[in-house]
Design a protein around this motif. Structure first.
Motif, PDB file in Angstrom:
ATOM      1  N   PHE A   1       0.824  -1.203   0.000  1.00  0.00           N
ATOM      2  CA  PHE A   1       0.000   0.000   0.000  1.00  0.00           C
ATOM      3  C   PHE A   1       0.861   1.257   0.000  1.00  0.00           C
ATOM      4  O   PHE A   1       1.987   1.269   0.508  1.00  0.00           O
ATOM      5  N   VAL A   2       0.274   2.306  -0.566  1.00  0.00           N
ATOM      6  CA  VAL A   2       0.901   3.621  -0.591  1.00  0.00           C
ATOM      7  C   VAL A   2      -0.083   4.622  -0.010  1.00  0.00           C
ATOM      8  O   VAL A   2      -1.278   4.608  -0.359  1.00  0.00           O
ATOM      9  N   TRP A   3       0.400   5.477   0.907  1.00  0.00           N
ATOM     10  CA  TRP A   3      -0.415   6.600   1.390  1.00  0.00           C
ATOM     11  C   TRP A   3      -0.321   7.738   0.377  1.00  0.00           C
ATOM     12  O   TRP A   3       0.776   8.135  -0.024  1.00  0.00           O
ATOM     13  N   LEU A   4      -1.457   8.277  -0.039  1.00  0.00           N
ATOM     14  CA  LEU A   4      -1.521   9.515  -0.812  1.00  0.00           C
ATOM     15  C   LEU A   4      -2.031  10.585   0.139  1.00  0.00           C
ATOM     16  O   LEU A   4      -3.160  10.495   0.637  1.00  0.00           O
ATOM     17  N   LEU A   5      -1.212  11.602   0.419  1.00  0.00           N
ATOM     18  CA  LEU A   5      -1.540  12.611   1.429  1.00  0.00           C
ATOM     19  C   LEU A   5      -1.311  13.997   0.866  1.00  0.00           C
ATOM     20  O   LEU A   5      -0.335  14.232   0.142  1.00  0.00           O
ATOM     21  N   GLN A   6      -2.208  14.924   1.212  1.00  0.00           N
ATOM     22  CA  GLN A   6      -2.078  16.290   0.702  1.00  0.00           C
ATOM     23  C   GLN A   6      -2.566  17.288   1.731  1.00  0.00           C
ATOM     24  O   GLN A   6      -3.564  17.065   2.416  1.00  0.00           O
TER      25      GLN A   6
ATOM     26  N   ILE B   1      -3.875   3.321  -1.095  1.00  0.00           N
ATOM     27  CA  ILE B   1      -4.197   2.587  -2.307  1.00  0.00           C
ATOM     28  C   ILE B   1      -3.212   1.446  -2.468  1.00  0.00           C
ATOM     29  O   ILE B   1      -1.996   1.619  -2.285  1.00  0.00           O
ATOM     30  N   GLY B   2      -3.749   0.262  -2.752  1.00  0.00           N
ATOM     31  CA  GLY B   2      -2.927  -0.927  -2.923  1.00  0.00           C
ATOM     32  C   GLY B   2      -3.024  -1.464  -4.334  1.00  0.00           C
ATOM     33  O   GLY B   2      -3.505  -0.792  -5.251  1.00  0.00           O
ATOM     34  N   THR B   3      -2.596  -2.696  -4.512  1.00  0.00           N
ATOM     35  CA  THR B   3      -2.632  -3.305  -5.840  1.00  0.00           C
ATOM     36  C   THR B   3      -3.994  -3.886  -6.183  1.00  0.00           C
ATOM     37  O   THR B   3      -4.301  -4.083  -7.360  1.00  0.00           O
TER      38      THR B   3
END
Length: 730
Positions: free
Chosen positions: A109-114, A147-149
């Motif tokens: 997983f990857v964190w997308l942060l803004q 978001i993951g695969t």
């Protein structure tokens, strides 16, 4: 015997640098803690400097700007301007974000942060066997998603990360995400278009489309391969409304079909067919062989460049002449051509749709005379101008003419169709204001149009005086009208030297006046807009400057806090009073508000505070940190099927105005609907950002006017998650 050479022994002794060799800089560490030394980078050099008595001595030859080179702290920068103005270097410890993710074994997983409009941070996380994760982040308020695969989480707004502290998100649920692909073809040849850019472009009518567009721009964008196919690995969580914009050199941009992804299986979108960029041929015909009134004019073509805006941008311009002029456009859709006179004023325009690769637009320029009489109460009005404008954009003024002593006017235009005709008062000076008459006129297929304008007769009159002495006061008056027939208007006026203001030329209704003068307390007055309304006297009380200070719970000053008060109602975005705290957290307001006026104080990283301000002593406003628990809405024990807007009111008091909530959202890195709208999971961020107190929460029901439906009350700061059941619609 060999000769022995003795080299001198060199000893390196630490010698304090002379004052001229260093820059003395104050540092401020957040949170407060003992720091003995810091590492600084400047250019290609790295220096370790000691911290003594809250100051550092930096070698003067270390190139600016400097950056902090310590893993535990943010990579804060210190510039030449900071040094020149002797600003302290604020050093913030990184915060920690932790939680537990429900997922399939082996998935990454990857964190997308803004934060606000800043760049999106992408942080890959390492999951423990039980799904737990931790990552360090600069302090701030984020919105983000994992978001993951093969799965993903919903976007969560209002994630507050504090310096040196841990923010616990608890258990986070994932839902299925699916691969999506689309093929891009040339519309004529049906051959694949390689290298086309497929840009994530969610529909504007879905909640949070703007942050969605930015957050997933990189992850959900792609470029077509040699077969014209673009593939996005995982889009979700489901259900998800999707759309992409497709761009390629020499082609007009297009969009994929809008779809609602519902089932957890691979999705192939319908092919996108790109057409070549279109051209428009504008054929100009003059009514006479001479060019009277059209000499030295320019023909301009414009289009909407930003797909999320309605603003027309000039594409090209050429000298106006009879015959054909060709313009190249970058896209299909709504366009406009217009004519500017030698002064740069628009005197004619034509809107049209481009649907083919070549479009012909015929412009038959025919002068049209519009004339009539301006009256009020049946009598001629002479001291006005009559203006003609684009009914969709009042800034495009096509023509104007003065009115003579008999109230008659006459103007000429080249524009045909539905137009906006209105009067403009030419009276100058304080103390008087006259309204306007406004009508729509149709000039299509006509060369002579008569249009009379009748200025309404209703108005009001006030005189502002000192409450103690009765002497006149020159004051500023904010006027907000509501007409009995519907609609309204607003404006700012001034009283004359005698304290008088006469307003006329309005429809009957009600005016809300906000009256201010230096050295006096402001007054809010409601007055009827009527024919022959009698003069009303407004007495202003003397009052000193209202002042105060904004601090956090530790008593430290908060700079840049916004202090807002005097909202006419909960739906009005503008407040009568507004100021900002300085570096010491101090603020002033002159003139001060009427006693009891609620003020709303907002600052980045803090919860909203509500207070009243006193003229007899400074007010200290304490801002608290946000709560970490959330309020979740449930409908039949499940997340709501649609989005709701939630508003709050302190128990027994008025609603927090939307204008104050917009400011709170902005400083928290959100928009209003992220703050007050329910998420697809039913969570509402707003309660997290309310200061200590008891609040009633209401659903906003659409209508004219809005209606509110109470769903319950909360006490903040929230100590645990709260679930509220939605009532049925009234």
């Amino acid at each position: 015997m060999p000769r022995v050479t003795f080299a001198p022994l060199l000893c390196f002794v630490s010698v304090p640098l002379a004052a001229a060799d260093v820059h003395q800089v104050r540092i401020s560490v957040d949170p407060q803690q003992q720091v003995k030394a810091i590492t600084i980078r400047g250019g290609d050099r790295t220096e370790s400097v000691s911290v003594r008595n809250g100051r550092i001595a930096v070698p003067a030859d270390l190139p600016l700007p400097w950056s902090l080179g310590m893993l535990r702290f943010e990579a804060a920068h210190y510039t030449a301007a900071d040094l020149e103005q002797k600003r302290p270097w604020v050093i913030r410890e990184l915060g920690t974000l932790e939680g537990r993710l429900a997922h399939k074994s082996g998935e990454r997983f990857v964190w997308l942060l803004q934060q606000g409009d800043s760049e999106v941070l992408e942080r890959e996380i390492t999951l423990a066997p039980d799904g737990a994760f931790r990552l360090t982040l600069p302090a701030g308020t984020y919105h983000g998603a994992l978001i993951g695969t093969a799965s993903a989480t919903r976007i969560r707004s209002g994630i507050v990360v504090r310096p040196g502290q841990t923010t616990a998100l608890g258990a986070i649920a994932t839902e299925a995400a699916v691969p999506v692909s689309v093929r891009v073809l040339d519309a004529r040849s049906r051959k694949p278009v390689a290298g086309a850019r497929v840009v994530w472009d969610p529909p504007d009518d879905i909640l949070n489309s703007a942050p969605l567009r930015k957050l997933y721009a990189k992850r959900w964008g792609a470029v077509t391969n040699s077969s014209g196919i673009a593939a996005i690995a995982a889009v979700g969580p489901l259900p998800h409304s999707v759309r992409w914009r497709v761009e390629a050199n020499t082609y007009a941009p297009a969009q994929t079909l809008r779809m609602q992804l519902r089932e957890p299986k691979r999705v192939t979108l319908p092919d996108v067919q790109l057409r070549q960029e279109p051209a428009v041929v504008v054929r100009v015909q003059y009514p006479r062989r001479d060019e009277e009134g059209l000499e030295k004019c320019t023909l301009v073509a414009g289009e909407i460049r930003d797909p999320h805006s309605t603003s027309l941008v000039p594409v090209s311009r050429t000298k106006l002449r009879e015959g054909d002029s060709r313009f190249e456009f970058s896209s299909y859709g709504r366009k406009r051509v217009w004519i500017e006179n030698k002064a740069g004023k628009t005197i004619f325009y034509r809107d049209f749709e481009v649907t083919e690769e070549t479009t012909l637009v015929d412009l038959m320029l025919q002068p049209i005379e519009i004339h009539g009489r301006v009256t009020q109460r049946g009598k001629a009005v002479s001291d006005v101008l009559v203006a003609l404008a684009d009914p969709h954009n009042g800034r495009v003024m096509l023509a104007q003419a003065p009115v003579d002593d008999d109230g008659e006017y006459r103007l000429t235009t080249w524009q045909s169709g539905q137009l906006h005709l209105y009067t403009i008062s030419r009276r100058a000076g304080a103390g008087k204001s006259i309204g306007a008459a406004s009508i729509r006129v149709d000039t299509e297929s006509r060369t002579d149009v008569r249009a009379d304008l009748a200025i309404p007769a209703a108005g009001f009159s006030i005189r502002v005086v000192d409450a103690a002495s009765g002497s006149p006061v020159r004051a500023s008056v904010d006027v907000r009208n509501r007409y009995d027939s519907g609609g309204g208007g607003m404006g700012s006026e001034e009283t004359d030297a005698e304290g008088r203001l006469e307003v006329s030329g309005n429809a009957e209704g009600t005016a809300k006046l906000h009256i201010t003068a230096k050295g006096y307390r402001a007054a809010d007055v409601e007055i009827g807009i009527r024919n022959d309304a009698p003069e009303q006297t407004v007495r202003l009380e003397r009052g000193g400057i209202v002042s105060g200070r904004v601090v956090n719970v530790h008593g430290a000053p908060i700079a840049g806090a916004r202090i807002l008060g005097g909202f006419p109602d909960e739906q009005d975005p503008q407040s009568f009073y507004r100021t900002t705290s300085d570096a010491q957290g101090r603020f002033e307001l002159d003139p001060g508000p009427p006693p009891g006026t609620p003020f709303y104080v907002v600052a980045a990283g803090h919860a909203l505070a509500i207070t009243t301000l006193r003229a007899d002593q400074p007010t200290t406003v304490v801002l608290h940190p946000p709560s970490s628990s959330v309020v979740s809405l449930r409908e039949n024990n499940a997340p709501p099927e649609k989005v709701f807007l939630v508003m709050a009111a302190p128990s027994g008091q008025s609603f927090i105005p939307l204008g104050a909530l917009e400011e709170l959202a902005e400083l928290s890195g959100m928009d209003l609907y992220q703050l007050c709208g329910s998420s697809p999971d039913g969570d509402v961020v707003l309660p997290e950002l309310l200061g200590p107190g008891t609040y009633d929460l209401h659903l906003v029901r659409r209508g004219r006017p809005f209606t509110y439906q109470r769903i319950g009350s909360i006490t903040t700061p929230l100590r645990r998650n709260v679930v509220m059941s939605l009532p049925s619609a009234p």
